[in-house]
Design a protein around this motif. Structure first.
Motif, PDB file in Angstrom:
ATOM      1  N   ASP A 198    -118.740  77.781  63.422  1.00  0.00           N
ATOM      2  CA  ASP A 198    -120.067  78.275  63.041  1.00  0.00           C
ATOM      3  C   ASP A 198    -120.211  79.757  63.368  1.00  0.00           C
ATOM      4  OD1 ASP A 198    -121.792  75.677  62.248  1.00  0.00           O
ATOM      5  OD2 ASP A 198    -120.300  75.213  63.765  1.00  0.00           O
ATOM      6  N   SER A 199    -119.249  80.529  62.871  1.00  0.00           N
ATOM      7  CA  SER A 199    -119.212  81.961  63.102  1.00  0.00           C
ATOM      8  C   SER A 199    -118.718  82.642  61.833  1.00  0.00           C
ATOM      9  CB  SER A 199    -118.305  82.269  64.301  1.00  0.00           C
ATOM     10  OG  SER A 199    -118.470  83.602  64.730  1.00  0.00           O
ATOM     11  N   ARG A 200    -118.498  83.956  61.918  1.00  0.00           N
ATOM     12  CA  ARG A 200    -118.091  84.705  60.723  1.00  0.00           C
ATOM     13  C   ARG A 200    -117.455  86.019  61.144  1.00  0.00           C
ATOM     14  NH1 ARG A 200    -124.405  85.866  59.042  1.00  0.00           N
ATOM     15  NH2 ARG A 200    -125.000  86.703  61.065  1.00  0.00           N
ATOM     16  N   ALA A 201    -116.691  86.617  60.234  1.00  0.00           N
ATOM     17  CA  ALA A 201    -116.080  87.915  60.499  1.00  0.00           C
ATOM     18  C   ALA A 201    -116.860  89.039  59.826  1.00  0.00           C
ATOM     19  CB  ALA A 201    -114.638  87.923  60.004  1.00  0.00           C
ATOM     20  N   PRO A 210    -101.861  78.628  64.994  1.00  0.00           N
ATOM     21  CA  PRO A 210    -102.626  77.513  64.414  1.00  0.00           C
ATOM     22  C   PRO A 210    -104.121  77.743  64.611  1.00  0.00           C
ATOM     23  CG  PRO A 210    -100.789  76.681  65.704  1.00  0.00           C
ATOM     24  CD  PRO A 210    -100.866  78.158  65.972  1.00  0.00           C
ATOM     25  N   THR A 211    -104.863  77.716  63.510  1.00  0.00           N
ATOM     26  CA  THR A 211    -106.278  78.083  63.546  1.00  0.00           C
ATOM     27  C   THR A 211    -107.143  76.982  62.945  1.00  0.00           C
ATOM     28  OG1 THR A 211    -105.742  80.449  63.416  1.00  0.00           O
ATOM     29  CG2 THR A 211    -107.968  79.809  62.780  1.00  0.00           C
ATOM     30  N   LEU A 212    -108.259  76.723  63.600  1.00  0.00           N
ATOM     31  CA  LEU A 212    -109.255  75.768  63.115  1.00  0.00           C
ATOM     32  C   LEU A 212    -110.550  76.523  62.846  1.00  0.00           C
ATOM     33  CD1 LEU A 212    -110.449  72.838  62.728  1.00  0.00           C
ATOM     34  CD2 LEU A 212    -110.969  72.892  65.187  1.00  0.00           C
ATOM     35  N   ILE A 213    -111.064  76.381  61.630  1.00  0.00           N
ATOM     36  CA  ILE A 213    -112.406  76.877  61.306  1.00  0.00           C
ATOM     37  C   ILE A 213    -113.275  75.640  61.115  1.00  0.00           C
ATOM     38  CG2 ILE A 213    -113.825  78.274  59.770  1.00  0.00           C
ATOM     39  CD1 ILE A 213    -111.670  79.888  61.207  1.00  0.00           C
ATOM     40  N   LEU A 214    -114.243  75.463  61.989  1.00  0.00           N
ATOM     41  CA  LEU A 214    -115.074  74.253  61.968  1.00  0.00           C
ATOM     42  C   LEU A 214    -116.531  74.643  61.743  1.00  0.00           C
ATOM     43  CD1 LEU A 214    -114.764  71.161  64.223  1.00  0.00           C
ATOM     44  CD2 LEU A 214    -117.001  72.263  64.002  1.00  0.00           C
ATOM     45  N   ALA A 215    -117.153  73.973  60.771  1.00  0.00           N
ATOM     46  CA  ALA A 215    -118.532  74.314  60.402  1.00  0.00           C
ATOM     47  C   ALA A 215    -119.410  73.071  60.377  1.00  0.00           C
ATOM     48  CB  ALA A 215    -118.559  74.969  59.020  1.00  0.00           C
ATOM     49  N   GLY A 216    -120.652  73.230  60.832  1.00  0.00           N
ATOM     50  CA  GLY A 216    -121.658  72.222  60.558  1.00  0.00           C
ATOM     51  C   GLY A 216    -122.055  72.351  59.096  1.00  0.00           C
ATOM     52  N   ALA A 217    -122.008  71.272  58.352  1.00  0.00           N
ATOM     53  CA  ALA A 217    -122.240  71.340  56.900  1.00  0.00           C
ATOM     54  C   ALA A 217    -123.629  71.851  56.547  1.00  0.00           C
ATOM     55  CB  ALA A 217    -122.015  69.964  56.268  1.00  0.00           C
ATOM     56  N   LYS A 261    -127.819  76.456  59.075  1.00  0.00           N
ATOM     57  CA  LYS A 261    -128.744  77.376  58.402  1.00  0.00           C
ATOM     58  C   LYS A 261    -128.566  78.818  58.868  1.00  0.00           C
ATOM     59  CE  LYS A 261    -132.504  74.134  57.289  1.00  0.00           C
ATOM     60  NZ  LYS A 261    -131.881  72.873  57.698  1.00  0.00           N
ATOM     61  N   LEU A 262    -127.985  79.015  60.039  1.00  0.00           N
ATOM     62  CA  LEU A 262    -127.790  80.372  60.553  1.00  0.00           C
ATOM     63  C   LEU A 262    -126.577  81.046  59.928  1.00  0.00           C
ATOM     64  CD1 LEU A 262    -128.588  80.031  64.367  1.00  0.00           C
ATOM     65  CD2 LEU A 262    -129.901  81.269  62.646  1.00  0.00           C
ATOM     66  N   ILE A 263    -125.479  80.315  59.834  1.00  0.00           N
ATOM     67  CA  ILE A 263    -124.258  80.852  59.226  1.00  0.00           C
ATOM     68  C   ILE A 263    -123.775  79.837  58.184  1.00  0.00           C
ATOM     69  CG2 ILE A 263    -121.912  81.679  59.625  1.00  0.00           C
ATOM     70  CD1 ILE A 263    -122.740  82.517  62.395  1.00  0.00           C
ATOM     71  N   PRO A 264    -124.149  80.022  56.926  1.00  0.00           N
ATOM     72  CA  PRO A 264    -123.836  79.035  55.883  1.00  0.00           C
ATOM     73  C   PRO A 264    -122.344  78.731  55.799  1.00  0.00           C
ATOM     74  CG  PRO A 264    -125.358  80.700  55.062  1.00  0.00           C
ATOM     75  CD  PRO A 264    -124.895  81.164  56.407  1.00  0.00           C
ATOM     76  N   PRO A 265    -122.005  77.469  55.560  1.00  0.00           N
ATOM     77  CA  PRO A 265    -120.597  77.090  55.475  1.00  0.00           C
ATOM     78  C   PRO A 265    -119.781  77.915  54.475  1.00  0.00           C
ATOM     79  CG  PRO A 265    -121.947  75.131  55.634  1.00  0.00           C
ATOM     80  CD  PRO A 265    -122.894  76.286  55.513  1.00  0.00           C
ATOM     81  N   LYS A 266    -120.424  78.409  53.404  1.00  0.00           N
ATOM     82  CA  LYS A 266    -119.652  79.188  52.423  1.00  0.00           C
ATOM     83  C   LYS A 266    -119.043  80.439  53.061  1.00  0.00           C
ATOM     84  CE  LYS A 266    -123.541  81.894  50.558  1.00  0.00           C
ATOM     85  NZ  LYS A 266    -124.336  82.212  49.354  1.00  0.00           N
ATOM     86  N   LEU A 267    -119.727  81.029  54.042  1.00  0.00           N
ATOM     87  CA  LEU A 267    -119.166  82.184  54.751  1.00  0.00           C
ATOM     88  C   LEU A 267    -117.983  81.768  55.608  1.00  0.00           C
ATOM     89  CD1 LEU A 267    -122.378  84.086  55.976  1.00  0.00           C
ATOM     90  CD2 LEU A 267    -120.930  84.614  54.007  1.00  0.00           C
ATOM     91  N   GLN A 268    -118.073  80.572  56.174  1.00  0.00           N
ATOM     92  CA  GLN A 268    -117.001  80.093  57.035  1.00  0.00           C
ATOM     93  C   GLN A 268    -115.777  79.672  56.213  1.00  0.00           C
ATOM     94  OE1 GLN A 268    -118.617  77.740  60.446  1.00  0.00           O
ATOM     95  NE2 GLN A 268    -120.564  77.957  59.380  1.00  0.00           N
ATOM     96  N   ARG A 269    -116.046  79.079  55.049  1.00  0.00           N
ATOM     97  CA  ARG A 269    -114.935  78.734  54.141  1.00  0.00           C
ATOM     98  C   ARG A 269    -114.211  79.999  53.687  1.00  0.00           C
ATOM     99  NH1 ARG A 269    -118.532  74.824  52.008  1.00  0.00           N
ATOM    100  NH2 ARG A 269    -119.183  76.260  50.373  1.00  0.00           N
TER     101      ARG A 269
END
Length: 235
Positions: A89-92, A177-184, A187-195
């Motif tokens: 639940d983060s972003r670059a 090895p990297t895991l990007i995990l998002a709550g579907a 509302k704060l950081i939309p999953p599309k940004l994480q994808r």
């Protein structure tokens, strides 16, 4: 017997180690876990330097929200020391103008106010999925974390977030090895940004947890711990 991982966990804004309570318990058999201190410095590079000065020589690293930004800064400073990377639940990318203004408004409000709440009931729908809004134990824990962080540390954290660098260009260089995990339903950081971030990282596995907001480690702890276990098993 398999050697345990050294695992460093980084909480989010206004969050303490209690954010990771269930993962610390669930992963105890495979990891020696420490929680990074992200409350004492005013900039992302300084927070990352403190983490690196206190961490084992080689370690797995997981960060949620603000913790994810810090994890990326750690990867910029010392990628050779990180064996596994998890960003939740983060972003670059940079804050949107709206997000930036919200931070500035929040700082102003806190500086002017005498009582510091940090998280109020009106903010909860932005943090957790609607199905958790009646979970009083969860809500009490969220309020307590903010209270424990306190006003001065919160202001340091927000200023560090406002001044952080955009780190999108370094995503392609991540090789562990990297895991990007998002709550579907974050509302704060939309999953599309994480994808989009996961697509840029050659070694990333992207996972979305349904019926979950911005705090999957607390909202869906068992599922989050399961994915982290799988992540640590990768080589």
């Amino acid at each position: 017997m398999t050697e345990k991982h050294s695992l460093v966990l980084i909480p989010g804004l206004l969050c303490t180690g209690d954010l990771w309570r269930d993962q610390i318990e669930a992963l105890d058999d495979i990891a020696d876990i420490t929680v990074a201190d992200h409350t004492r410095d005013h900039t992302m590079p300084a927070i990352a330097r403190r983490l690196l000065s206190e961490a084992p020589e080689r370690f797995a690293l997981a960060g949620l929200s603000m913790g994810g930004y810090i994890a990326l800064e750690v990867m910029r400073q010392a990628p050779e020391r990180v064996t596994h990377l998890a960003i939740m639940d983060s972003r670059a990318v940079a804050d949107s103008p709206e997000d930036r203004q919200r931070r500035l408004d929040f700082i102003k409000l806190v500086e002017q106010g005498s009582a510091f709440k940090g998280v109020t009931r009106s903010l909860l729908p932005m943090l957790i999925h609607e199905s958790h809004l009646n979970d009083e134990e969860l809500i009490t824990r969220i309020f307590k974390m903010a209270e424990d962080i306190g006003k001065e540390a919160f202001l340091r954290q927000e200023r560090a977030l406002l001044d952080r660098d955009v780190l999108t260009d370094m995503l392609r260089t991540i090789s562990c090895p990297t895991l990007i995990l998002a709550g579907a339903d974050d509302k704060l950081i939309p999953p599309k940004l994480q994808r989009a971030m996961a697509v840029e990282i050659p070694t990333a596995q992207y996972v979305e947890i349904p019926n979950c907001g911005h705090l999957p480690t607390m909202e869906e702890p068992e599922l989050t711990s399961k994915y982290m276990r799988h992540w640590l098993a990768r080589s």
